[in-house]
Each structure stands twice: as structure tokens, then as C-alpha cells.
Design a protein around this motif. Structure first.
Motif, short mmCIF file in Angstrom:
data_model
loop_
_atom_site.label_atom_id
_atom_site.label_comp_id
_atom_site.label_asym_id
_atom_site.label_seq_id
_atom_site.Cartn_x
_atom_site.Cartn_y
_atom_site.Cartn_z
N VAL A 39 -15.69 10.45 -3.60
CA VAL A 39 -15.98 9.19 -4.29
C VAL A 39 -14.79 8.89 -5.20
O VAL A 39 -14.57 9.58 -6.19
N PRO A 40 -13.98 7.88 -4.86
CA PRO A 40 -12.74 7.67 -5.59
C PRO A 40 -12.93 6.95 -6.92
O PRO A 40 -13.96 6.30 -7.16
N ALA A 41 -11.94 7.08 -7.77
CA ALA A 41 -11.87 6.21 -8.95
C ALA A 41 -11.53 4.81 -8.47
O ALA A 41 -10.81 4.65 -7.47
N THR A 42 -12.05 3.80 -9.13
CA THR A 42 -11.78 2.43 -8.70
C THR A 42 -11.32 1.55 -9.85
O THR A 42 -11.67 1.78 -11.00
N VAL A 43 -10.51 0.58 -9.49
CA VAL A 43 -10.08 -0.47 -10.41
C VAL A 43 -10.48 -1.79 -9.77
O VAL A 43 -10.22 -2.00 -8.58
N GLU A 44 -11.10 -2.67 -10.53
CA GLU A 44 -11.65 -3.88 -9.92
C GLU A 44 -11.32 -5.13 -10.72
O GLU A 44 -11.40 -5.14 -11.95
N ASP A 45 -10.91 -6.15 -10.00
CA ASP A 45 -10.80 -7.50 -10.53
C ASP A 45 -11.41 -8.37 -9.43
O ASP A 45 -10.71 -8.86 -8.56
N ASP A 46 -12.71 -8.50 -9.46
CA ASP A 46 -13.50 -9.10 -8.38
C ASP A 46 -12.85 -10.37 -7.82
O ASP A 46 -12.47 -11.24 -8.60
N PRO A 47 -12.68 -10.46 -6.50
CA PRO A 47 -13.15 -9.57 -5.44
C PRO A 47 -12.16 -8.48 -5.02
O PRO A 47 -12.35 -7.85 -3.99
N VAL A 48 -11.10 -8.26 -5.82
CA VAL A 48 -10.11 -7.24 -5.47
C VAL A 48 -10.57 -5.90 -6.04
O VAL A 48 -10.95 -5.80 -7.21
N ARG A 49 -10.53 -4.88 -5.21
CA ARG A 49 -10.91 -3.53 -5.65
C ARG A 49 -9.91 -2.54 -5.08
O ARG A 49 -9.61 -2.55 -3.90
N ARG A 62 -5.54 5.15 -12.51
CA ARG A 62 -6.44 4.00 -12.64
C ARG A 62 -6.06 3.16 -13.86
O ARG A 62 -6.03 1.93 -13.80
N GLU A 63 -5.78 3.82 -14.97
CA GLU A 63 -5.42 3.11 -16.19
C GLU A 63 -4.12 2.32 -16.01
O GLU A 63 -3.97 1.22 -16.54
N ARG A 64 -3.17 2.89 -15.26
CA ARG A 64 -1.91 2.20 -15.03
C ARG A 64 -2.11 0.99 -14.10
O ARG A 64 -1.52 -0.07 -14.30
N ILE A 65 -2.95 1.16 -13.10
CA ILE A 65 -3.13 0.09 -12.11
C ILE A 65 -3.96 -1.05 -12.67
O ILE A 65 -3.81 -2.21 -12.25
N GLU A 66 -4.83 -0.77 -13.63
CA GLU A 66 -5.63 -1.83 -14.23
C GLU A 66 -4.75 -2.98 -14.73
O GLU A 66 -5.07 -4.15 -14.53
N ALA A 67 -3.65 -2.62 -15.37
CA ALA A 67 -2.75 -3.65 -15.88
C ALA A 67 -2.02 -4.36 -14.75
O ALA A 67 -1.76 -5.57 -14.81
N GLU A 68 -1.72 -3.63 -13.69
CA GLU A 68 -0.96 -4.20 -12.58
C GLU A 68 -1.75 -5.24 -11.80
O GLU A 68 -1.16 -6.18 -11.25
N ILE A 69 -3.06 -5.09 -11.70
CA ILE A 69 -3.84 -6.02 -10.87
C ILE A 69 -4.54 -7.10 -11.70
O ILE A 69 -5.37 -7.85 -11.18
N MET A 74 -6.19 -14.69 -7.85
CA MET A 74 -5.24 -14.93 -6.77
C MET A 74 -5.92 -14.79 -5.41
O MET A 74 -5.64 -15.57 -4.48
N ALA A 75 -6.81 -13.81 -5.27
CA ALA A 75 -7.52 -13.63 -4.01
C ALA A 75 -8.39 -14.85 -3.70
O ALA A 75 -8.43 -15.33 -2.56
N GLU A 76 -9.08 -15.35 -4.70
CA GLU A 76 -9.92 -16.53 -4.50
C GLU A 76 -9.08 -17.75 -4.11
O GLU A 76 -9.42 -18.50 -3.19
N LEU A 77 -7.97 -17.94 -4.83
CA LEU A 77 -7.11 -19.10 -4.57
C LEU A 77 -6.49 -19.01 -3.18
O LEU A 77 -6.52 -19.98 -2.41
N SER A 78 -5.93 -17.85 -2.84
CA SER A 78 -5.25 -17.73 -1.54
C SER A 78 -6.24 -17.84 -0.39
O SER A 78 -5.92 -18.38 0.67
#
Length: 230
Positions: free
Chosen positions: A131-141, A158-165, A171-175
Motif C-alpha cells: 500500500v503506497p504513500a500517496t500525494v493527491e491533487d484531485d483528480p491527479v494522484r 511524498r513531502e517533496r512531491i506535494e509541492a511539485e504537483i 491542469m488535469a481538468e483543463l487539459s
């Protein structure tokens, strides 16, 4: 191991162990699955989850069962709950081993928390999962896993990627919207792909989305127009 996403909506997850690890695992599935936790004692956070969840037996609920199954009793719990996933998270290696064996014998997924990939000379079973750690900015996970070798590293990444996404959801919704619109306009697939690639890589669009969806849309329209008129 190959990462996959699994839909647990309407499914049951059986967790053996009510300590900190069992609590953390239960909370990961509580929004989607019916979670049954079997343990002689429960972490305070599990009590909060159970009280704040849906009605007992519903998807998205947490049910606490106060029991201390020995290895021989584990399979009976698996048969009764009929889970899609078994989590072995007790402090008893024999019980965890029995939960793993029972799940694999029943043909369901299993996550054993006390044995990492590095500890398994023979590898994991075919239905053994991490069960992996996850970073989410709905709908991107984004899912992160070290194969169980280093939960601390997974947390740090995970903490580093939170800022990156940050903003990736917008952007996912728009594209996605733009892609559908271009298809409806009859734009050729090759041009559609180029236009969307340019949009998602445009600093102007990302910065526009930070101000609001309408600003991001204006920037994206400019990028697309440039691609289509070349």
C-alpha cells in the motif's frame, strides 16, 4: 512489482491489528471501502474513524471487532468478511503469517506490514501487495513505494512531491476539457496531441491557473491557437 490502482468501492477490507499501523491502514481505505478491524485493543484514531463513519456494513464505514484471533482462527474471519483485501498488521508474526496464507489461499489480495521486500528471499506472493504513500491533487494522484524497504523515504519523497504537483488537479481538468473540445471541433489527432502537450508544458498556463481557472483557460486558448494556426 507493477503499480496498479484498485477500486474498492463496495468492497470490504479486513484488517488484523488495531495499533498504529492497523489504524493507518484502515484510514487509507475508510473513505471507499467497508473496513473491518479485528483486534483485542484499538488505537484512539480507530475509535474516531468508527464513530465518524457511515452506518455499519456500508461502504466507507469502519467496524471494530474486539477479538484476539489465533493463527487457526484467522481463516474463519476471512471467510466471514469475504474481503477484497486482507491487511496483516498485528505484532504477532504467526498471526500475520496465517492472515497472509489465508488470504492467498482464498484468492484475495493481502498486505503484510511486518515483512518488507528486502526480507523475502523468495519474493512476494502473486496477490501480495504494497500500500503506497500517496500525494493527491484531485483528480491527479501520485503513488510512492519503496517496496516496504523504507517507509521513512516514502514519506520524505511524498513531502517533496506535494509541492511539485500543486495545481496539477486544475491542469488535469483543463487539459481534459480542451482535449474533448478539440476532438468535437474535428481537429486531427496529431494536432490535438501537440496542442495538449504544449498546454501542459506551458509555464504561462500553470501560472494562469494559480490566479484562477479563467486565467488558465485564456493562456491555454492562446497556446492552442498558436499550434493550430502554424
Amino acid at each position: 512489482m507493477i503499480p496498479l490502482y484498485h477500486d474498492f468501492d463496495g468492497e470490504a477490507v479486513l484488517v488484523f491489528g488495531g495499533g498504529a499501523v492497523g489504524s493507518r491502514k484502515a484510514s487509507r481505505f475508510a473513505d471507499e471501502a467497508r473496513v473491518v478491524v479485528v483486534s483485542p485493543a484499538f488505537d484512539d484514531r480507530l475509535g474516531d474513524l468508527a464513530e465518524g463513519g457511515a452506518a455499519e456494513g456500508d461502504a466507507g464505514s469502519v467496524e471494530l471487532v474486539r477479538a484476539a484471533p489465533d493463527p487457526d482462527a484467522v481463516r474463519g474471519w476471512i471467510d466471514r468478511v469475504d474481503p477484497a483485501l486482507v491487511v496483516a498488521a498485528t505484532d504477532d508474526a504467526a498471526v500475520n503469517a496465517a492472515a497472509e496464507a489465508g488470504a492467498l489461499d482464498a484468492g484475495v489480495l493481502v498486505n503484510r506490514t511486518d515483512v518488507s521486500a528486502a526480507d523475502r528471499s523468495g519474493g512476494r506472493g502473486a496477490r501480495s501487495v504494497v500500500v503506497p504513500a500517496t500525494v493527491e491533487d484531485d483528480p491527479v494522484r501520485v503513488a510512492l513505494s519503496t517496496g516496504g524497504a523504507s517507509p521513512a523515504l516514502a514519506k520524505a519523497l511524498r513531502e517533496r512531491i506535494e509541492a511539485e504537483i500543486d495545481g496539477a488537479g486544475a491542469m488535469a481538468e483543463l487539459s481534459g476539457t480542451l482535449r474533448a473540445e478539440l476532438k468535437d471541433r474535428g481537429v486531427a489527432p496529431e494536432k490535438r496531441r501537440e496542442a495538449i502537450r504544449r498546454v501542459v508544458r506551458s509555464e504561462g498556463v500553470w501560472k494562469g491557473l494559480q490566479k484562477g481557472d479563467s486565467y488558465g483557460r485564456q493562456e491555454a486558448d492562446s497556446v492552442i491557437e498558436e499550434v493550430l494556426t502554424r
